[in-house]
Design a protein around this motif. Structure first.
Motif, mmCIF file in Angstrom:
data_model
loop_
_atom_site.group_PDB
_atom_site.id
_atom_site.type_symbol
_atom_site.label_atom_id
_atom_site.label_comp_id
_atom_site.label_asym_id
_atom_site.label_seq_id
_atom_site.Cartn_x
_atom_site.Cartn_y
_atom_site.Cartn_z
ATOM 1 N N ARG A 154 -44.455 12.926 -28.526
ATOM 2 C CA ARG A 154 -44.609 12.339 -27.104
ATOM 3 C C ARG A 154 -45.744 10.625 -26.967
ATOM 4 N NH1 ARG A 154 -44.341 15.516 -21.763
ATOM 5 N NH2 ARG A 154 -46.722 15.160 -22.344
ATOM 6 N N ALA A 155 -46.822 11.663 -26.959
ATOM 7 C CA ALA A 155 -47.803 10.773 -26.660
ATOM 8 C C ALA A 155 -47.984 9.273 -27.830
ATOM 9 C CB ALA A 155 -49.503 11.143 -26.876
ATOM 10 N N LEU A 156 -47.589 9.680 -29.198
ATOM 11 C CA LEU A 156 -47.532 8.687 -29.923
ATOM 12 C C LEU A 156 -47.160 7.437 -30.463
ATOM 13 C CD1 LEU A 156 -49.190 10.565 -33.474
ATOM 14 C CD2 LEU A 156 -50.195 9.613 -31.880
ATOM 15 N N ALA A 157 -45.456 8.237 -29.500
ATOM 16 C CA ALA A 157 -44.181 7.238 -29.721
ATOM 17 C C ALA A 157 -45.029 5.422 -29.001
ATOM 18 C CB ALA A 157 -43.207 7.676 -29.205
ATOM 19 N N PRO A 158 -44.977 5.780 -28.064
ATOM 20 C CA PRO A 158 -45.545 4.071 -27.336
ATOM 21 C C PRO A 158 -46.746 3.357 -28.237
ATOM 22 C CG PRO A 158 -45.750 5.653 -25.940
ATOM 23 C CD PRO A 158 -45.623 6.417 -26.648
ATOM 24 N N LYS A 159 -47.058 3.228 -29.161
ATOM 25 C CA LYS A 159 -47.767 3.479 -30.706
ATOM 26 C C LYS A 159 -49.797 2.314 -29.389
ATOM 27 C CE LYS A 159 -44.636 1.066 -33.453
ATOM 28 N NZ LYS A 159 -43.614 -0.057 -33.907
ATOM 29 N N PRO A 160 -50.230 3.923 -29.353
ATOM 30 C CA PRO A 160 -51.461 3.736 -28.340
ATOM 31 C C PRO A 160 -52.085 2.951 -29.157
ATOM 32 C CG PRO A 160 -51.297 5.941 -28.544
ATOM 33 C CD PRO A 160 -49.677 5.396 -28.822
ATOM 34 N N LYS A 161 -53.423 2.217 -28.603
ATOM 35 C CA LYS A 161 -54.577 1.568 -29.463
ATOM 36 C C LYS A 161 -55.448 3.444 -29.453
ATOM 37 C CE LYS A 161 -53.802 -2.628 -29.118
ATOM 38 N NZ LYS A 161 -53.816 -3.847 -30.267
#
Length: 349
Positions: A154-161
């Motif tokens: 869930r945290a990785l899905a938006p492709k965080p920096k």
């Protein structure tokens, strides 16, 4: 990707972070390791934007996000977070929990229809953690390890920096904790995500991190690779905090250090000087213990076995030196040594 410069923070006039500086390159995994109250969680909250700094700077992807004059809101920092308790929405399915992160990024409501790109991203995330068949399940229908995987993607899905992980394995049993830490590292490397994890567990830190920061009482004692912090600790605290080992007294004379174990070149050992005296780090694997009946080396000294502890693949011996200092030695698990035996003890460089 992350650069922290001389950050200081105090609560109630007491410094909880004192002149902390570190950096992480893109794709690296860093770990802040230390006991409860050492300041590691406060530093993570500062990186996330949940706390302001009193002085110093935080830069993410070459952008200043925190200083004594600036505090960029968390939602504008392009970061993801995995919390200690996972923080999954109990009323949402696995795929909807993952979708929530994507929709928050676009400031849309959950009821909004997903784009084809979003659907593909969710499908990829589920496949990445082996939960494709659990897409329509709710969090309470999953094991602790599965919930942790959902929180991660869930945290990785938006492709965080930058991904921040706050004690992500603390609710899991030891065996699952070790396996998932290796799995999580593999996932982060596949995605090329830069990450900072907070933990008090050394096994997790060594399994996960490219770089480890050892913290104590608000200070960062060392920021280096797992090998560096173990083999070449920069302070006595790091030396005794990481792994097993003891500090024994040593007298420095020019380039040589005289100890109860013998005399050594200071460049060939880990020695922390204090004027002409100091302490030498002794790791268990560096100690050779032999029965006096065996052939022993000339540089061996006599010691007395205080205790022998069976640990499965090896045994751990406590040995009292002539100086009355006690060190730990690693010996084979079929050892014939026992308490009160007089033995020959030598140090292997």
């Amino acid at each position: 990707m992350l650069k922290i410069s001389s950050v200081q923070k105090k609560f109630d006039k007491k410094y909880v972070l004192s002149d902390v500086s570190l950096s992480l390159r893109e794709g690296q995994i860093g770990c802040l390791l230390g006991a409860s109250g050492c300041g590691k969680t406060t530093l993570l909250r500062i990186i996330a934007g949940f706390e302001a700094v009193d002085s110093g700077e935080v830069n993410i992807d070459k952008m200043l996000v925190s200083s004594d004059k600036k505090l960029t809101p968390s939602e504008e920092r392009k970061i993801g977070m995995v919390f200690q308790d996972y923080a999954l929405f109990p009323h949402l399915t696995v795929k909807d929990n993952i979708a929530f992160g994507l929709q928050q990024k676009r400031k849309r409501f959950l009821s909004a229809s997903l784009s084809n790109a979003d659907k593909m991203r969710i499908s990829k995330m589920l496949s990445l953690v082996g939960l494709t068949e659990s897409a329509n399940k709710f969090p309470h229908q999953l094991s602790g390890g599965q919930q942790q995987r959902v929180a991660l993607v869930r945290a990785l899905a938006p492709k965080p920096k930058l991904l921040l992980l706050d004690e992500p394995f603390s609710n899991l049993d030891v065996t699952l904790r070790e396996r998932l830490s290796l799995e999580m590292r593999s996932i982060l490397k596949k995605e090329g995500i830069t990450a900072v994890m907070v933990t008090h567990n050394q096994s997790e830190a060594f399994a996960m991190a490219d770089t480890i920061g050892i913290m104590n009482e608000g200070k960062l004692h060392q920021w280096g690779t797992p090998s560096e912090v173990y083999h070449t600790p920069t302070t006595p605290f790091v030396a005794t905090f990481i792994g097993e080992g003891e500090l024994i007294k040593g007298n420095l004379s020019k380039t040589m250090v005289n100890t109860a174990l013998g005399t050594f070149n200071k460049d060939c050992i880990t020695f922390f000087p204090s004027h002409k005296n100091g302490v030498m780090l002794v790791r268990p694997e560096k100690i050779c213990v032999s029965s006096l009946k065996e052939n022993i080396t000339e540089d061996a000294v006599k010691g007395i076995i205080e205790d022998v502890r069976f640990k499965g693949t090896i045994c751990s011996c406590s040995v009292r030196l002539p100086s009355n200092e006690i060190i730990t030695a690693t010996v084979p698990n079929n050892t014939s040594l026992s308490q009160h035996d007089i033995v020959a003890v030598s140090f292997r460089n």
